[in-house]
Each structure stands twice: as structure tokens, then as C-alpha cells.
Design a protein around this motif. Structure first.
Motif, mmCIF file in Angstrom:
data_model
loop_
_atom_site.group_PDB
_atom_site.id
_atom_site.type_symbol
_atom_site.label_atom_id
_atom_site.label_comp_id
_atom_site.label_asym_id
_atom_site.label_seq_id
_atom_site.Cartn_x
_atom_site.Cartn_y
_atom_site.Cartn_z
ATOM 1 N N SER A 158 0.832 -1.208 0.000
ATOM 2 C CA SER A 158 0.000 0.000 0.000
ATOM 3 C C SER A 158 0.863 1.254 0.000
ATOM 4 O O SER A 158 0.577 2.218 -0.713
ATOM 5 C CB SER A 158 -0.936 0.002 1.218
ATOM 6 O OG SER A 158 -1.880 -1.042 1.138
ATOM 7 N N VAL A 159 1.938 1.235 0.789
ATOM 8 C CA VAL A 159 2.859 2.378 0.816
ATOM 9 C C VAL A 159 3.457 2.603 -0.569
ATOM 10 O O VAL A 159 3.522 3.738 -1.067
ATOM 11 C CB VAL A 159 3.978 2.150 1.856
ATOM 12 C CG1 VAL A 159 5.072 3.212 1.714
ATOM 13 C CG2 VAL A 159 3.408 2.182 3.261
ATOM 14 N N ILE A 160 3.883 1.525 -1.213
ATOM 15 C CA ILE A 160 4.502 1.644 -2.542
ATOM 16 C C ILE A 160 3.486 2.164 -3.557
ATOM 17 O O ILE A 160 3.806 3.042 -4.379
ATOM 18 C CB ILE A 160 5.074 0.286 -2.982
ATOM 19 C CG1 ILE A 160 6.261 -0.086 -2.090
ATOM 20 C CG2 ILE A 160 5.499 0.324 -4.446
ATOM 21 C CD1 ILE A 160 6.760 -1.494 -2.272
ATOM 22 N N LEU A 161 2.260 1.668 -3.519
ATOM 23 C CA LEU A 161 1.223 2.128 -4.447
ATOM 24 C C LEU A 161 0.947 3.617 -4.284
ATOM 25 O O LEU A 161 0.834 4.365 -5.261
ATOM 26 C CB LEU A 161 -0.067 1.331 -4.225
ATOM 27 C CG LEU A 161 -0.086 -0.102 -4.728
ATOM 28 C CD1 LEU A 161 -1.359 -0.808 -4.283
ATOM 29 C CD2 LEU A 161 0.029 -0.149 -6.244
ATOM 30 N N ILE A 162 0.846 4.067 -3.037
ATOM 31 C CA ILE A 162 0.579 5.486 -2.780
ATOM 32 C C ILE A 162 1.741 6.342 -3.252
ATOM 33 O O ILE A 162 1.560 7.396 -3.873
ATOM 34 C CB ILE A 162 0.294 5.709 -1.282
ATOM 35 C CG1 ILE A 162 -1.033 5.046 -0.899
ATOM 36 C CG2 ILE A 162 0.257 7.205 -0.962
ATOM 37 C CD1 ILE A 162 -1.292 5.014 0.595
ATOM 38 N N ARG A 163 2.962 5.897 -2.976
ATOM 39 C CA ARG A 163 4.143 6.646 -3.422
ATOM 40 C C ARG A 163 4.198 6.739 -4.949
ATOM 41 O O ARG A 163 4.513 7.785 -5.511
ATOM 42 C CB ARG A 163 5.408 5.973 -2.896
ATOM 43 C CG ARG A 163 5.652 6.197 -1.414
ATOM 44 C CD ARG A 163 6.088 7.615 -1.165
ATOM 45 N NE ARG A 163 6.475 7.837 0.220
ATOM 46 C CZ ARG A 163 7.011 8.952 0.674
ATOM 47 N NH1 ARG A 163 7.220 9.962 -0.157
ATOM 48 N NH2 ARG A 163 7.327 9.090 1.927
#
Length: 224
Positions: free
Chosen positions: A88-93
Motif C-alpha cells: 500500500s505504501v509503494i502504491l501510494i508513493r
């Protein structure tokens, strides 16, 4: 990614004994999904992160790889939630790679927002900037200027990019023949669609589908 989507990652070139990741209902969660789908910040063309952002993304990816190896040291529930949170962190970034200051300053013009919405609704019917200009009450030149200010490309390129994205999506995720995909993406003749696709990708629709088709069978499965 969406619930039920299956992604396959070969361990090496030509390797069909690959890890398969199945994304079930609930991933990404509603809050993350809203952030990554928000059209106000999401870039509509490929962007390259600066050195600092690239370094941050690589750190997150390294952490994901490290955690992926930690199944023996965690309960299954903890393992799955850890991977979900890191993804999720990677997708948002990734969704926020475009400079938010630039987006606020330039992509907020009304002509571009209206044009973007019209293209989303109409790219399956027309690829002509003039048709959207007439529909919206702007000149084609105004739409081109607004699109260039927002994204750095002209209005026609924006339409073509959107059509190409949909064509690739249908080729990868459906079994529709190229002729049917041609019709869905607004081409009068399959030959015109094939020429358009080859011009932008260097390969025919059939070649692209063959290149992106998952190997079978897969032997290792992990649900995230």
C-alpha cells in the motif's frame, strides 16, 4: 491491481515455475484505493522519479523483499498484513510521483479537467481533438494548451495514450480478439487499430498479447 487479480512473477527468463500472487477482496483497502485513484494527483503519463524519490522507492521495495522472506518467523496473518501494508505504501508513493505543487498549479485548469473527463467517456467513439473541442465549447488549440500545461503533452497525444492504455488492458486481461478490441477502442477498421498499436509499441496486438501472456502452469501460490 484489484481484488481477484493474479500476478505471476517468473524467477528467471523462460521460467514458468513462478510465484503467483492473488489479491483478494479487501486489498487495497478503501482509504488506499481512494488515494491511488484520485485523479487530482495521479499522473496520466509515465513519469520518472527524482533521485531522492527513487531512493525512497527502492528502500520500500527492499523492505518488501526482506519481509517476503520472513514467513517462517511470523504468523500467517501477520505476514499477510505486513506485505499488504508495504504494498500500500509503494502504491501510494507511485501514485504521487508527480510534483503535487505542479499539479495544483497547472492541472487545475477547467478546460483540462473537462477534456480529461470527456476523453474518459468518449475515447471509444472518437479520437479527434476537434470533436472534444466542439463538445466542450473550446477551441482545439485551447485544449492542446491546457493539456500541455498540465501534463507536458498535446491533446492528441493524451487521447492516443488513453486509447493505447485501454487496448493494452483488454489485450492482457480479456480474451477478446483484436478485432473486438479495435471496435471497443474507437477504430473503424481492425487494420487501422493494428497500425496504431504497432506505431506506438513496435509490435502488433497479437504479438503484445503473446509477450504478456502468463506462463502455465504455476507451482507456487501465495495469497496477499
Amino acid at each position: 491491481m484489484w481484488p481477484g487479480q493474479v500476478l505471476q512473477f517468473p524467477d528467471g527468463p523462460g521460467d514458468c515455475d513462478a510465484t503467483v500472487l492473488v489479491f483478494p477482496t479487501g486489498f487495497p483497502n478503501a482509504a488506499t484505493d481512494a488515494l491511488i485513484r484520485d485523479g487530482e494527483h495521479a499522473p496520466y503519463r509515465l513519469v520518472s522519479p527524482g533521485a531522492a524519490r527513487q531512493a525512497a522507492l527502492l528502500r520500500y521495495l527492499d523492505a518488501l523483499v526482506d519481509e517476503h522472506k520472513e514467513l517462517p518467523g511470523l504468523t500467517l496473518e501477520a505476514y499477510v498484513e505486513t506485505l499488504r501494508d508495504l504494498l500500500s505504501v509503494i502504491l501510494i508513493r507511485l501514485a504521487h510521483l508527480a510534483d503535487p505543487r505542479k499539479q495544483t498549479r497547472s492541472a487545475g485548469s477547467e478546460p483540462f479537467h473537462l477534456f480529461r473527463r470527456a476523453v474518459e467517456e468518449g475515447f471509444g467513439r472518437t479520437h479527434r481533438v476537434e470533436d472534444y473541442a466542439e463538445q466542450l465549447g473550446y477551441s482545439a488549440r485551447t485544449l492542446t494548451r491546457a493539456t500541455r500545461a498540465a501534463l507536458g503533452c498535446g491533446a492528441k497525444r493524451y487521447i492516443d495514450d488513453r486509447v493505447l492504455l485501454e487496448a493494452k488492458r483488454l489485450l492482457i486481461h480479456t480474451s477478446l480478439p483484436p478485432a473486438a478490441i479495435s471496435q471497443r477502442t474507437g477504430f473503424a477498421y481492425p487494420t487501422v487499430f493494428s497500425a496504431f498499436f504497432r506505431q506506438h509499441t513496435g509490435m502488433t496486438p497479437t504479438e503484445f498479447r503473446s509477450l504478456t501472456k502468463p506462463c502455465e502452469p504455476a507451482t507456487d501460490h501465495a495469497a496477499l
